[in-house]
Design a protein around this motif. Structure first.
Motif, PDB file in Angstrom:
ATOM      1  N   ILE A  20     -14.188  12.185  -1.335  1.00 50.18           N
ATOM      2  CA  ILE A  20     -13.052  12.836  -1.977  1.00 50.18           C
ATOM      3  C   ILE A  20     -11.803  12.298  -1.285  1.00 50.18           C
ATOM      4  N   LEU A  21     -10.802  11.947  -2.079  1.00 53.24           N
ATOM      5  CA  LEU A  21      -9.557  11.445  -1.510  1.00 53.24           C
ATOM      6  C   LEU A  21      -8.776  12.618  -0.922  1.00 53.24           C
ATOM      7  N   THR A  64       0.855  -1.177   0.000  1.00 53.63           N
ATOM      8  CA  THR A  64       0.000   0.000   0.000  1.00 53.63           C
ATOM      9  C   THR A  64       0.892   1.228   0.000  1.00 53.63           C
ATOM     10  N   PRO A  65       1.285   1.652  -1.184  1.00 54.95           N
ATOM     11  CA  PRO A  65       2.224   2.757  -1.283  1.00 54.95           C
ATOM     12  C   PRO A  65       1.655   4.035  -0.682  1.00 54.95           C
ATOM     13  N   SER A 120      -5.738  12.954  -1.217  1.00 55.48           N
ATOM     14  CA  SER A 120      -4.764  13.337  -2.243  1.00 55.48           C
ATOM     15  C   SER A 120      -5.372  14.261  -3.298  1.00 55.48           C
ATOM     16  N   GLN A 121      -6.693  14.244  -3.448  1.00 59.77           N
ATOM     17  CA  GLN A 121      -7.343  15.173  -4.380  1.00 59.77           C
ATOM     18  C   GLN A 121      -7.368  16.594  -3.815  1.00 59.77           C
ATOM     19  N   GLU A 127      -1.766   6.662   2.790  1.00 62.96           N
ATOM     20  CA  GLU A 127      -2.167   5.697   1.770  1.00 62.96           C
ATOM     21  C   GLU A 127      -3.048   6.432   0.763  1.00 62.96           C
ATOM     22  N   ALA A 128      -2.894   6.099  -0.502  1.00 60.09           N
ATOM     23  CA  ALA A 128      -3.638   6.815  -1.544  1.00 60.09           C
ATOM     24  C   ALA A 128      -5.143   6.722  -1.324  1.00 60.09           C
ATOM     25  N   ARG A 129      -5.580   5.638  -0.717  1.00 60.05           N
ATOM     26  CA  ARG A 129      -7.030   5.453  -0.564  1.00 60.05           C
ATOM     27  C   ARG A 129      -7.610   6.224   0.622  1.00 60.05           C
ATOM     28  N   LEU A 157      -9.466   8.777   2.606  1.00 61.16           N
ATOM     29  CA  LEU A 157     -10.462   9.791   2.277  1.00 61.16           C
ATOM     30  C   LEU A 157     -10.160  11.060   3.074  1.00 61.16           C
TER      31      LEU A 157
END
Lengths: 264, 168
Positions: free
Chosen positions: B67-68, B4-5, B70-71, B23-25, B27
């Motif tokens: 919304i993530l 999990t990068p 990262s967004q 983690e990119a996922r 939220l």
């Protein structure tokens, strides 16, 4: 949701390349459909390609007799755009009726059209207005774009960049909302441009958005609610579920078409 | 997928610059609540329907469960904790207290963030418009009447504040 690798390319070319080279990659526009789908684990992309940092995808501009809307324009920006409101008010009204205010701040026209949900609003407008879908590779007419449930003519590494809408002389969209989900149980978009009259139906077709050619022919004689009197559509090929039977949807299509013509 | 990068994310939350490796996922709501301990933003349905998680991203109300983090790279995020000035409540918070626009209070942070966004976009909307604009915020206690009254009063109070600012 399952873990994934997040990519944020700075160009459409970069996004297309990521789609072509990365295993199981998916574009992220506003995320208002994709993220809930991933949470439910109905989608599990290995790579997410976020389009939000690409310039020029959010513009709304006039090109001659067309309004050209960038793929990443949000529903809120389409609904509040003076260009859209002045030239295609039915399209602005449709955008302003999608989801709720917070969803409209994130959801995009490109995301909606690429997803082609059978209950989405935008496909009805794109098909009825005879819009052209511009991608990084080509231009597609609306009639050749929508290809069934959640299916479009887009290729694996193809990215919608903008959608060009010709200005109609008359147009209106009428939606009968599911009282719980607020999605279109039936939505009808009617548009008249010169001699070209189109009637499109969303929410009802078991194969997604479609044109109701009998209504188009009737309205071609005279663009009036009277022309639709006695006209009905067969329930075969329409969705039936706990919310509405195919017969009820057929009934609603005739009612919403008459309302749309009256409002246009 | 086994690994999990993590990715670097930086944004401004309630006026403060924050950054993290996530983690990119992740939220936005998870980062706010679990990373920054800003637990005023609630998770109700986690399906972008109830509005308990509404925050402002770059001045617009959004559902932070959809919304993530990262967004939100480089974004200005405002949560319910960012509205008051010290002990002085924001006019919309004050209006909810004055008009008793809540019972259990779970939906209230999202209601108030939606209401402030409404005032910023629409000024002083009429009752029908307020009810329409509440499409994405669900309250299971109040029946909405006092929420609508509170938003109406809060919008007027915010408009007065703007006039005061303009006059100064």
């Amino acid at each position: 949701m399952y873990a994934f690798t997040y990519l944020r390319p700075g160009s459409v070319r970069g996004a297309s390349k990521a789609l072509a080279t990365k295993e199981n990659a998916k574009l992220l526009a506003g995320g208002q459909t994709l993220l809930p789908t991933m949470k439910q684990r109905l989608a599990s992309p290995d790579h997410i390609v976020d389009l939000s940092q690409i310039d020029d995808l959010k513009n709304i501009e006039q090109k001659g007799r067309r309004i050209v809307i960038g793929a990443m324009a949000t529903h809120a920006s389409v609904a509040s755009s003076a260009l859209v409101r002045d030239n295609i008010p039915a399209l602005a009204a449709l955008a302003g009726g999608i989801g709720d205010p917070a969803v409209r701040h994130r959801g995009t026209i490109g995301g909606s059209v690429a997803n082609n949900d059978p209950a989405a609003d935008y496909p009805a407008a794109v098909l009825a207005l005879g819009a052209t879908i511009h991608t990084n590779k080509r231009k597609l007419a609306a009639d050749e774009f929508f290809a069934g449930l959640f299916t479009t003519a887009l290729e694996e590494d193809e990215v919608i960049t903008k959608i060009a809408f010709p200005m109609p002389s008359r147009a209106a969209y009428q939606k009968f909302r599911n009282p719980a989900s607020r999605y279109a149980l039936v939505g009808v978009f009617v548009a008249k441009r010169g001699r070209d009259i189109r009637v499109t139906v969303t929410g009802a077709g078991s194969n997604g958005v479609f044109r109701w050619s009998e209504a188009e022919a009737a309205l071609s004689k005279r663009f009036s609610v009277k022309s639709l009197e006695g006209l009905s559509i067969s329930a075969s090929g329409l969705n039936g579920d706990i919310h509405a039977s195919p017969e009820y949807r057929a009934h609603l299509i005739a009612v919403m078409t008459a309302r749309a013509v009256a409002a246009a | 997928m086994a690994q999990t990068p993590k990715i670097a994310v930086a944004m401004t939350v309630n006026g403060q610059d924050v950054s993290a490796r996530l983690e990119a996922r992740t939220l936005l709501v998870q980062y706010l609540r679990e990373g920054l301990r800003l637990t005023g933003t609630h998770v109700g349905c986690d399906t972008s329907q109830c509005g308990a998680c509404v925050v402002h991203v770059d001045g617009k109300a959004v559902k932070s469960c959809t919304i993530l983090a990262s967004q939100c790279e480089g974004a200005q995020v405002v949560t319910i904790e960012g509205l008051a000035h010290g002990d002085k409540l924001h006019p919309m918070q004050e209006a909810f207290r004055e008009h008793h626009g809540l019972q259990c209070g779970f939906c209230t942070p999202g209601m108030i963030m939606t209401a402030v966004d409404m005032a910023q976009r629409l000024g002083t909307p009429d009752e029908h418009t307020i009810r329409e604009e509440l499409e994405g915020n669900i309250c299971r206690c109040t029946g909405y009447h006092n929420i609508v009254k509170a938003i109406d009063a809060g919008c007027h109070e915010m408009a007065k504040g703007q006039h005061r600012q303009a006059a100064e």
